[in-house]
Design a protein around this motif. Structure first.
Motif, short mmCIF file in Angstrom:
data_model
loop_
_atom_site.label_atom_id
_atom_site.label_comp_id
_atom_site.label_asym_id
_atom_site.label_seq_id
_atom_site.Cartn_x
_atom_site.Cartn_y
_atom_site.Cartn_z
N ILE A 101 0.83 -1.21 0.00
CA ILE A 101 0.00 0.00 0.00
C ILE A 101 0.86 1.26 0.00
N PRO A 102 0.71 2.14 -0.99
CA PRO A 102 1.46 3.40 -0.99
C PRO A 102 1.04 4.28 0.19
N TYR A 103 1.98 5.11 0.66
CA TYR A 103 1.70 5.96 1.81
C TYR A 103 0.57 6.94 1.52
N ALA A 104 0.49 7.43 0.30
CA ALA A 104 -0.58 8.37 -0.05
C ALA A 104 -1.95 7.70 0.07
N SER A 105 -2.03 6.42 -0.30
CA SER A 105 -3.30 5.69 -0.18
C SER A 105 -3.65 5.47 1.28
N ARG A 106 -2.64 5.20 2.09
CA ARG A 106 -2.87 5.05 3.54
C ARG A 106 -3.42 6.35 4.11
N ASN A 107 -2.82 7.47 3.75
CA ASN A 107 -3.26 8.77 4.27
C ASN A 107 -4.69 9.09 3.85
N MET A 108 -5.03 8.75 2.62
CA MET A 108 -6.38 9.00 2.14
C MET A 108 -7.39 8.19 2.96
N ALA A 109 -7.03 6.93 3.25
CA ALA A 109 -7.95 6.08 4.02
C ALA A 109 -8.12 6.59 5.44
N ILE A 110 -7.03 7.06 6.04
CA ILE A 110 -7.08 7.50 7.44
C ILE A 110 -8.01 8.69 7.64
N THR A 111 -8.27 9.46 6.58
CA THR A 111 -9.19 10.60 6.72
C THR A 111 -10.60 10.14 7.05
#
Length: 450
Positions: free
Chosen positions: A133-143
């Motif tokens: 999982i790319p970090y940007a995708s992780r950040n998007m999910a965490i929102t």
């Protein structure tokens, strides 16, 4: 039999119960990480009416590994009888519990699917196989970790450790922001636990544990010892890059072209430890335009034996041709394949179709455009290839840093270069024109021949 958590899973439960919001379990293969987190999500969902999400990079992977495998096992062992009153919606892919709670499943690579899932708020997010999982995708999910319920918001993560440059290492081990490399504002909000197969040996076949221990050193450190790899910034391939597109479960697309690629050596047989291995790798081009590494048959074999292995792979995979590097041996390589063709059930004109290739550039120059295909997410490894992956990760912009010749990696590179000819100058046609990949109208592994 009464179900019982392993001691390490009990430690995982203690960490889940801590004040930390973000909790990661990292370590070797089949150590009980996923089981523990799926169980934790279900406990929370059953405690209060709430919404939860389990996400992976590819939806088909989470469907096969969690929805259809781990989730039913957890329900049966930990919540007997509850599943009778639960329902799996296979249209929107969510699991509804008797109290009205929902667990949603998604893949972060599917934009439409992701937007639908992330249009809701959740009390728990579980990111499975984070090395993909790319970090940007992780950040998007965490929102979307924002649903207001009596439950404390929690985010769970698990992975087989990739390299130290990966965001999981920086965030959970170094406690640093992966982008800015500065310390996280609240380090107590991040907690991690190492879980390895040895911790779960009561639930595993001893032969499986033996297999893990007999892997190459780097793969053993990752899948047995659960250690993050110390990788160079100049590496053409990294473990996380290979993981991101890896297919361990799930269906493959139809193949429009398959080649068996060979990187010969002077090895005389299995007992010849001084010589390099013969690289033999089967590569396919899917009807989705992506490359697939289907099999690695490399090893120390006599010329007659490796010729038979190549022809056997050609028949088994219903390949289109054999591609062999002829700098070493030249006509001898073709003669070995011609001799072995007598055993082929699919030979044409007395032998299997054969195309020689010649190295006009160095290994790294040949490898760089193929590494770019991986960067562009156009190639998948179908399964684990420990020795070949070691060699790929030892290829750097400064040269090959492995202990022996990258025979397996070279064979893979020849195979993919033949499937993506526009990536390599040596495949240019007259006046520099690129040779197109020919779509022969094949279907899956059983393809119509002229």
């Amino acid at each position: 039999m009464t179900f019982k958590l392993t001691p390490k899973q009990e430690a995982q439960v203690s960490l889940i119960s801590s004040d930390a919001t973000h909790i990661m379990a990292y370590g070797g293969s089949r150590s009980g990480k996923t089981f523990g987190f799926v169980r934790a999500v279900l406990i929370r969902a059953l405690a209060h009416k709430s919404r939860h999400a389990m996400l992976r990079y590819r939806f088909n992977h989470i469907k096969a590994s969690i929805v259809l495998d781990t989730l039913p096992k957890v329900m049966e062992l930990c919540f007997p009888g509850v599943a009778d009153n639960c329902k799996l919606d296979k249209t929107d892919w969510y699991y509804s519990l008797p109290n009205g709670s929902e667990i949603w499943f998604g893949g972060l690579d599917d934009k439409e699917r992701t937007e639908k899932i992330l249009g809701q708020e959740y009390a728990t997010l579980y990111l499975n196989e984070c090395s993909q999982i790319p970090y940007a995708s992780r950040n998007m999910a965490i929102t979307r970790l924002a649903q207001k319920t009596p439950l404390r918001l929690k985010a769970y993560y698990d992975c087989n450790p990739p390299g130290m440059a990966h965001w999981t290492y920086r965030l959970f081990v170094e406690r640093r922001d992966p982008d800015r490399r500065t310390p996280v504002a609240n380090p107590g909000n991040f907690a991690a636990i190492m879980m390895n197969p040895k911790d779960n040996e009561a639930n595993l076949d001893p032969k499986y544990l033996e297999e893990l221990q007999s892997m190459s050193e780097s793969m053993r450190r990752r899948f047995w010892l659960g250690q993050f790899a110390d990788v160079t910034d100049t590496a053409l391939w990294t473990l996380e890059l290979l993981d991101q597109q890896r297919i361990v479960d799930g269906e493959l697309p139809d193949m429009v072209r398959i080649v068996v690629a060979v990187d010969p050596s002077g090895v005389s047989g299995e007992e010849d430890k001084r010589s390099d291995e013969v690289g033999i790798v089967v590569c396919g081009l899917g009807n989705d335009g992506r490359g697939y590494i289907l099999e690695d048959l490399s090893g120390r074999m006599s010329p007659a034996d490796w010729g038979k292995a190549v022809v056997s792979a050609f028949d088994r995979h219903e390949a289109d041709c054999v591609v062999a590097e002829e700098n070493f041996g030249g006509a001898m390589v073709q003669e070995i394949i011609r001799s072995a063709s007598a055993d082929s059930s699919r030979k044409v004109g007395g032998q299997v179709p054969y195309r020689p290739v010649r190295a006009s550039r160095g290994k790294i120059a040949r490898a760089e455009p193929i590494a770019a295909l991986f960067d562009q997410q156009k190639v998948s490894l179908v399964g684990l290839f420990p020795e070949m992956e070691d060699q790929l990760c030892a290829m750097t912009t400064a040269g090959y840093v492995g202990s022996r010749s990258p025979d397996r990696a070279d064979a893979m590179i020849w195979g993919l270069a033949s499937l993506f000819p526009a990536m390599t100058k040596q495949n240019a046609g007259p006046n520099g024109a690129r040779s197109p990949v020919v779509n022969l109208g094949y279907k899956s592994m059983k393809r119509k021949r002229a």
